[in-house]
Every structure is written in structure tokens, then in C-alpha cells.
Design a protein around this motif. Structure first.
Motif, PDB file in Angstrom:
ATOM      1  N   ALA A  81       9.634  82.421  48.201  1.00  0.00           N
ATOM      2  CA  ALA A  81       9.749  82.381  49.656  1.00  0.00           C
ATOM      3  C   ALA A  81      10.905  81.494  50.106  1.00  0.00           C
ATOM      4  O   ALA A  81      11.383  81.617  51.222  1.00  0.00           O
ATOM      5  N   SER A  82      11.373  80.606  49.226  1.00  0.00           N
ATOM      6  CA  SER A  82      12.453  79.707  49.619  1.00  0.00           C
ATOM      7  C   SER A  82      13.828  80.312  49.366  1.00  0.00           C
ATOM      8  O   SER A  82      14.832  79.738  49.761  1.00  0.00           O
ATOM      9  N   ALA A  83      13.852  81.455  48.678  1.00  0.00           N
ATOM     10  CA  ALA A  83      15.143  82.072  48.356  1.00  0.00           C
ATOM     11  C   ALA A  83      15.640  82.911  49.521  1.00  0.00           C
ATOM     12  O   ALA A  83      15.653  84.138  49.471  1.00  0.00           O
ATOM     13  N   GLN A  84      16.003  82.229  50.614  1.00  0.00           N
ATOM     14  CA  GLN A  84      16.561  82.902  51.776  1.00  0.00           C
ATOM     15  C   GLN A  84      17.740  82.080  52.265  1.00  0.00           C
ATOM     16  O   GLN A  84      17.775  80.874  52.046  1.00  0.00           O
ATOM     17  N   HIS A  85      18.674  82.723  52.950  1.00  0.00           N
ATOM     18  CA  HIS A  85      19.788  81.966  53.513  1.00  0.00           C
ATOM     19  C   HIS A  85      19.218  81.034  54.584  1.00  0.00           C
ATOM     20  O   HIS A  85      18.649  81.493  55.575  1.00  0.00           O
ATOM     21  N   ALA A  86      19.374  79.709  54.358  1.00  0.00           N
ATOM     22  CA  ALA A  86      18.740  78.722  55.227  1.00  0.00           C
ATOM     23  C   ALA A  86      19.267  78.795  56.657  1.00  0.00           C
ATOM     24  O   ALA A  86      18.602  78.350  57.588  1.00  0.00           O
ATOM     25  N   GLY A  87      20.440  79.379  56.838  1.00  0.00           N
ATOM     26  CA  GLY A  87      21.057  79.411  58.164  1.00  0.00           C
ATOM     27  C   GLY A  87      20.646  80.612  59.008  1.00  0.00           C
ATOM     28  O   GLY A  87      21.033  80.708  60.167  1.00  0.00           O
ATOM     29  N   THR A 120       8.941  82.064  69.140  1.00  0.00           N
ATOM     30  CA  THR A 120       9.670  80.785  69.000  1.00  0.00           C
ATOM     31  C   THR A 120       9.929  80.498  67.530  1.00  0.00           C
ATOM     32  O   THR A 120      11.027  80.103  67.132  1.00  0.00           O
ATOM     33  N   GLU A 121       8.883  80.681  66.716  1.00  0.00           N
ATOM     34  CA  GLU A 121       9.022  80.391  65.281  1.00  0.00           C
ATOM     35  C   GLU A 121      10.029  81.331  64.629  1.00  0.00           C
ATOM     36  O   GLU A 121      10.875  80.900  63.844  1.00  0.00           O
ATOM     37  N   SER A 122       9.949  82.615  64.971  1.00  0.00           N
ATOM     38  CA  SER A 122      10.846  83.578  64.320  1.00  0.00           C
ATOM     39  C   SER A 122      12.286  83.387  64.784  1.00  0.00           C
ATOM     40  O   SER A 122      13.213  83.844  64.134  1.00  0.00           O
ATOM     41  N   GLY A 123      12.478  82.697  65.917  1.00  0.00           N
ATOM     42  CA  GLY A 123      13.831  82.430  66.394  1.00  0.00           C
ATOM     43  C   GLY A 123      14.446  81.190  65.772  1.00  0.00           C
ATOM     44  O   GLY A 123      15.621  80.905  65.964  1.00  0.00           O
ATOM     45  N   ARG A 124      13.639  80.449  65.009  1.00  0.00           N
ATOM     46  CA  ARG A 124      14.159  79.246  64.355  1.00  0.00           C
ATOM     47  C   ARG A 124      14.853  79.601  63.049  1.00  0.00           C
ATOM     48  O   ARG A 124      14.537  80.611  62.431  1.00  0.00           O
ATOM     49  N   ARG A 125      15.746  78.714  62.630  1.00  0.00           N
ATOM     50  CA  ARG A 125      16.409  78.954  61.349  1.00  0.00           C
ATOM     51  C   ARG A 125      15.484  78.554  60.203  1.00  0.00           C
ATOM     52  O   ARG A 125      14.711  77.608  60.319  1.00  0.00           O
ATOM     53  N   VAL A 126      15.594  79.289  59.108  1.00  0.00           N
ATOM     54  CA  VAL A 126      14.640  79.139  58.007  1.00  0.00           C
ATOM     55  C   VAL A 126      14.675  77.738  57.392  1.00  0.00           C
ATOM     56  O   VAL A 126      13.678  77.277  56.842  1.00  0.00           O
ATOM     57  N   ARG A 127      15.804  77.038  57.521  1.00  0.00           N
ATOM     58  CA  ARG A 127      15.861  75.683  56.948  1.00  0.00           C
ATOM     59  C   ARG A 127      14.837  74.765  57.612  1.00  0.00           C
ATOM     60  O   ARG A 127      14.426  73.780  57.024  1.00  0.00           O
ATOM     61  N   ASN A 128      14.409  75.127  58.843  1.00  0.00           N
ATOM     62  CA  ASN A 128      13.411  74.304  59.537  1.00  0.00           C
ATOM     63  C   ASN A 128      11.984  74.787  59.316  1.00  0.00           C
ATOM     64  O   ASN A 128      11.065  74.284  59.950  1.00  0.00           O
ATOM     65  N   TYR A 129      11.799  75.765  58.453  1.00  0.00           N
ATOM     66  CA  TYR A 129      10.455  76.308  58.213  1.00  0.00           C
ATOM     67  C   TYR A 129       9.691  75.442  57.204  1.00  0.00           C
ATOM     68  O   TYR A 129      10.260  74.931  56.245  1.00  0.00           O
ATOM     69  N   SER A 130       8.379  75.345  57.416  1.00  0.00           N
ATOM     70  CA  SER A 130       7.516  74.768  56.390  1.00  0.00           C
ATOM     71  C   SER A 130       7.333  75.817  55.291  1.00  0.00           C
ATOM     72  O   SER A 130       7.628  76.994  55.497  1.00  0.00           O
ATOM     73  N   LEU A 131       6.843  75.381  54.129  1.00  0.00           N
ATOM     74  CA  LEU A 131       6.631  76.332  53.035  1.00  0.00           C
ATOM     75  C   LEU A 131       5.664  77.436  53.461  1.00  0.00           C
ATOM     76  O   LEU A 131       5.848  78.607  53.144  1.00  0.00           O
ATOM     77  N   GLY A 132       4.616  77.044  54.225  1.00  0.00           N
ATOM     78  CA  GLY A 132       3.640  78.033  54.699  1.00  0.00           C
ATOM     79  C   GLY A 132       4.294  79.100  55.569  1.00  0.00           C
ATOM     80  O   GLY A 132       3.994  80.291  55.434  1.00  0.00           O
ATOM     81  N   MET A 133       5.205  78.671  56.442  1.00  0.00           N
ATOM     82  CA  MET A 133       5.894  79.642  57.304  1.00  0.00           C
ATOM     83  C   MET A 133       6.818  80.531  56.483  1.00  0.00           C
ATOM     84  O   MET A 133       6.953  81.726  56.751  1.00  0.00           O
ATOM     85  N   ARG A 134       7.449  79.947  55.463  1.00  0.00           N
ATOM     86  CA  ARG A 134       8.315  80.757  54.593  1.00  0.00           C
ATOM     87  C   ARG A 134       7.496  81.821  53.873  1.00  0.00           C
ATOM     88  O   ARG A 134       7.939  82.950  53.691  1.00  0.00           O
TER      89      ARG A 134
END
Lengths: 298, 267
Positions: A81-87, A120-134
Motif C-alpha cells: 500500500a505504500s508503493a505509490q507516488h507520495a505526491g 477531503t481525504e481523497s483530495g490529500r496527497r498520499v504522503r500525508n496518509y496513515s497506513l490504514g488510509m493507504r
């Protein structure tokens, strides 16, 4: 349907995956269980063509993964789940996948709704996601193309108890509608509650596989006592075979026999029950102990 | 198999095999991916921004007598030669450095097709950027000479302009090649600077001191062979030298990189 046949992967002299064969069937959740470093992830990576196999084959819906014309519509994959472009934003990651698969744009909103990620959550960049959200985003990406097969590596990692419950219900419903689900875990109890079939892997080899009912079938008696040595002696004297576990014994006899032996020896018991699943747990602990990471306390 | 399983298989309707993902879709997705992050967006925007800065700087600093289109073209050319190859390299390396390749290459399990789409996007971005830069330079030339009151001089021919575009696209392809070969953003960018900015002074020095290298240089030095494109005159020999050095320094390593990409694990 996923079919893995005699799959092996060697790195130098190290056999990461050693002659692994199993089938994940439609309508069933297949749990792929093994301690860390057992070869689960490597096997799954080979299935989806990210890692070339040394020998053997893996097919999904009867075809090699690379031969699927539009894999996203047939197999949902979540490996990391962490293998995404963080930006990128969560929504953008799904939009890129939706466009690659050629799906209508409305599908992104549907799937965000399904995994309970708010706008709101889906509009955030993935670098700010918790592991659960990822994980939720990863599951959304896997489900986007309404595939018939799901391959999920440790999907419960980072989810809170409510999230784990949600995912369990989601995958159960998915399998009940005829889907094939393969999910891996290094936690026996996590997989016990959801899987119909189990494939247990250790040091690259399959050590057990079958339906959960078969593998968890009553295997003797589990007996717990503060005085293990005395009870062991008494059981040996009575000619009953047993295996020591962490703080208990698994005895190859019915509970009433063990109870009478303990009474005769005058040993106080703290627990006495049919050892449902204890065999599997013990085997699993042995596997874990072999890797010498968690130690006996695990 | 149990009865329940069979029942499910009956319930599940057989779906038609989906069509293969067309190349045009892969290209449009890759183009979107080059804009959809903040860093990607600003890298793209920097093409226009740097062209404007270079144009304004030329108007402000260049002496009136030298204020012609060539002055604008060379002022804009330098930032282009830096930014475009970086864009091309990152287009490839981000799949590895950001690990998004895990998703990309499972959705499209043919890495060659993805890389081809990225190549098409690179060349497209390179060509469009150069046209935008040329247009900004032209506006600068008109505005600049209007401010100074001198004659507007168009001393870059269509052929010369096309040579400059070719040179920049080649530079961009070098960035792309290094991206494919290194699969790591930092390494590819450093590699590009070594390739294009650290090597030329060294080969220049070598040519100054060693006659054998001076004779050989046009045929082995990629940067030297590209230099003729900027001088505006291309003879048959120059084209042949460009072709030979391009093959050795661009095509061969690109092929090696592609083989590595196709075989390697995507971690």
C-alpha cells in the motif's frame, strides 16, 4: 481461479520459493499464511509478473498474468500500500488506474465511497496518509475494475479493529458472489476468521494446505498446568504421546484420559480442552521459531 | 469442489474477454502522470518560466547591437538543455524511486509498452517545449527591439531552428536513456550532468593536448558532434558523425537499459 504450479525462485544459492503449488478457487477466500520472510510476497509478485520465476508457472483465470489483455479488469492486486507516488492525491492515483483500465470516471467516486475515504481525504496527497488510509486506497485500486480475482498481500496491516472487520466483511461478500480471493498474512488468528482454505508456507516451501475445517480439526487435547514436569512424567508413565508447547502440552489422547492421568498424579490443571487448531498453531510457531526472529515468546 | 462452489460458478456470469489496452491510452495516461504531482507540474511550468526569465534577461542585459533573434534563442536554449532531460529522466525513474511501478506494471504487464509510451511523451514534451520557447523568444525579440528602438533582426533560419530542436530532443533522449539505465532519479540526474557538462571540458582538454584524439573526436565525442547542430551548418560528414556518436552513446546504452528494465524485478 488462481493456479500455481511447482513455482520456484532462487536468488543466488537461496531458495526464496521452493516448488510451491496450490489453487485458489472461486467463491472461496484462500489464506496464504506464513511467518515473515517465508516467501509469501515473492510468490505473489511472481503471480503478477513483477518478479520472474526461476521455474514453474502461475495462471490467473487460466492465463499467464502477462497474457491478460487488461489485467485490472480481471485481477485486483494490492502488494504494498505504500508503493505509490507520495505526491499524488488518493483520488488521482485511482483516476490514473481508472483511465488505464478505460473505465468511466464515475467509478472513482463509487469506489471511494465503498472504501469510506471522504472527498477531503481523497483530495490529500498520499504522503500525508496513515497506513490504514493507504490500505483502504490500495483496496480501492484493487476493486476498481470489478475483477473476478483478488490478490492481496497483508491487506489488514495498519487497519484498526473496525477496519479489519470492514475488510473481512468486504472480502467475504466478494467471495460469496463468486470471486476468488487470495490474501496473505503472518497472523494465524487474523486469517482464521476469514479464510475458507489455508495454504501455509515456511522457508519457501508449503508445509500444509487444505480447507480450514481440515487443518483446524481436533488434534488431541490441550492441557495447561503450572507443573509441566510432573504432568509430563505422569503422561510418559501412562504411555500417552504428547508434545510440549510454550506453556502447555498437546496430548494425543482424549481430554477425559488426560484428566484422569492428571488426577492420579495429583497435578492441578489450569486448562483442559480438545486442542482445536492447536496442531496448526504449533506448526506455525515452529516455523516462526525457525526463522529466529520472534523467538519462543511469540 | 463443493456444491457451494459450483453454485457460485453458475451465479457468476461469464464475462467477455476485455480488449487490449491501446497505446494511445497508455500515452495519455503517461502524459497525465507527468503533470499530476506538484513537482511534476512545476517542472513542466519551469519550461515556460525559464524561457520568459531568459528572454527578459536578454532584453535587460544584452547590448543593443546584439539584440537579435539568435541572442534570444541561445539564452533560452541553455535552461531548456538542463530542464528537458531531467523531465525525461524523471518520467522513467519515478516509477522506481517512488515505487509507483508496482501499480503501473501490474496494470500493464508489458514494460516495453509503458516505456514506449513514456518515450512518446518525452519526445512530444520536448518538441512542444521547444516551439513554446521559440515563440517566447520571438515575442522577446519584437518587444526588446521595440523598447530599444533598433531593427528587429530574424537571423535564425528555419533550418537552424530545426537543428536546435533536434539537438534538444537528443539531449532529452539522453536523459531518458539515463533514466532507463539507472532507474534512480538522483543517479540519472547526476549522470546527465556528468554526461553533458563535466565530460565536454575534459574531452576539450584531451583534444588540445593529444593530436590523435583531436582527429578522432568528431567521431567519438557525442557532445562535440551535437555542437555542430548549434553552429547552424550541417554537412553530410557532420550528419554521419552525429549518427555514429548517437548510436554509440545513446542507442546502445538505451538498448542495454531496456533489457535490464524488462528483466529486472520491480520492487
Amino acid at each position: 481461479m488462481i493456479k500455481v504450479e511447482s513455482l520456484s525462485k532462487t536468488y543466488g544459492g537461496f531458495k526464496a520459493v521452493d516448488d510451491v503449488s496450490f489453487t485458489a478457487r472461486p467463491g472461496r477466500v484462500t489464506g496464504f499464511l506464513g511467518p515473515n520472510g517465508a516467501g509469501k510476497t515473492t510468490t505473489m509478485r511472481i503471480m503478477v509478473g513483477l518478479t520472474p520465476a526461476t521455474s514453474g508457472s502461475a495462471t490467473v483465470s487460466g492465463r499467464r498474468f502477462a497474457d491478460l489483455p487488461n489485467p485490472g479488469l480481471e485481477v485486483g492486486v494490492l502488494l504494498d500500500a505504500s508503493a505509490q507516488h507520495a505526491g499524488r492525491t488518493g483520488r488521482e492515483i485511482l483516476t490514473v488506474a481508472q483511465r488505464t483500465m478505460g473505465l468511466p470516471g464515475s467509478r472513482v467516486d463509487e469506489i471511494l465511497d465503498l472504501v469510506s475515504l471522504t472527498p477531503t481525504e481523497s483530495g490529500r496527497r498520499v504522503r500525508n496518509y496513515s497506513l490504514g488510509m493507504r490500505q483502504r486506497l490500495g483496496i480501492a485500486a484493487a476493486l476498481l475494475g470489478e475483477p473476478e480475482v483478488l490478490i492481496l498481500d497483508e491487506p489488514a496491516n495498519g487497519l484498526d479493529p473496525a477496519g479489519i472487520r470492514w475488510m473481512r466483511d468486504l472480502l467475504r461478500g466478494y467471495a460469496d458472489r463468486g470471486g476468488t480471493v487470495l490474501l496473505s498474512s503472518h497472523l494465524l488468528h487474523e486469517i482464521e476468521v476469514i479464510a475458507d482454505d489455508l495454504v501455509v508456507i515456511g522457508n519457501g516451501r508449503i508445509v500444509a494446505q487444505g480447507t480450514k475445517a481440515e487443518l483446524l480439526a481436533s488434534a488431541g487435547t490441550l492441557v495447561r498446568t503450572p507443573d509441566v514436569p510432573t504432568l509430563s512424567q505422569a503422561l510418559t508413565g501412562a504411555g500417552v504421546a504428547f508434545a510440549p508447547m510454550t506453556d502447555a502440552l498437546r496430548v494425543e489422547a482424549d481430554p477425559d484420559v488426560v484428566g484422569r492421568v492428571a488426577l492420579a498424579a495429583g497435578v492441578a490443571l489450569t486448562e483442559l480442552r480438545a486442542a482445536e487448531g492447536a496442531g496448526l498453531e504449533e506448526m506455525f510457531l515452529e516455523l516462526t521459531a525457525d526463522t529466529q526472529r520472534e523467538g519462543v515468546a511469540a | 469442489m463443493t456444491a457451494a462452489v459450483l453454485e457460485h460458478e453458475v451465479v457468476r456470469t461469464e464475462r467477455p474477454t476485455p480488449a487490449r489496452i491501446p497505446m494511445s491510452r497508455l500515452i495519455s495516461v503517461e502524459l497525465r502522470k507527468s503533470f499530476d504531482t506538484r513537482s511534476g507540474f512545476w517542472l513542466m511550468a519551469s519550461i515556460g518560466i525559464l524561457a520568459v526569465i531568459a528572454t527578459v534577461a536578454t532584453i535587460v542585459f544584452a547590448p543593443e547591437s546584439e539584440l537579435d533573434y539568435e541572442a534570444f534563442a541561445s539564452a533560452i536554449g541553455f535552461p531548456m538543455a538542463v530542464v528537458l532531460p531531467i523531465i525525461a529522466a524523471l518520467l522513467v525513474t519515478s516509477e522506481w524511486s517512488q515505487r509507483s511501478g508496482l501499480t503501473t506494471f501490474t496494470l500493464v504487464p508489458h514494460r516495453g509498452r509503458v516505456i514506449t509510451a513514456k518515450l512518446a511523451v518525452s519526445v512530444g514534451i520536448g518538441a512542444v517545449s521547444m516551439l513554446i520557447a521559440a515563440a517566447i523568444g520571438a515575442v522577446g525579440n519584437v518587444v526588446g527591439t521595440a523598447i530599444t528602438g533598433t531593427d528587429t533582426v530574424w537571423n535564425v533560419s528555419a533550418a537552424e531552428l530545426s537543428y536546435i530542436i533536434i539537438a534538444n530532443v537528443l539531449g532529452m533522449l539522453v536523459g531518458f536513456m539515463l533514466g532507463v539505465l539507472m532507474r534512480n532519479s538522483a543517479a540519472a540526474i547526476v549522470g546527465y550532468f556528468v554526461y553533458s557538462f563535466a565530460l565536454p571540458p575534459l574531452t576539450f582538454l584531451l583534444a588540445q593536448n593529444q593530436q590523435w584524439f583531436k582527429d578522432l573526436q568528431p567521431w567519438v565525442d557525442f557532445n562535440y558532434a551535437q555542437g555542430n547542430l548549434f553552429n547552424g551548418v550541417m554537412t553530410g560528414t557532420y550528419w554521419a558523425q552525429l549518427a555514429v556518436t548517437t548510436f554509440v552513446w545513446l542507442v546502445v546504452p538505451l538498448v542495454v537499459g531496456l533489457r535490464l528494465v524488462l528483466r529486472s524485478e520491480v520492487k
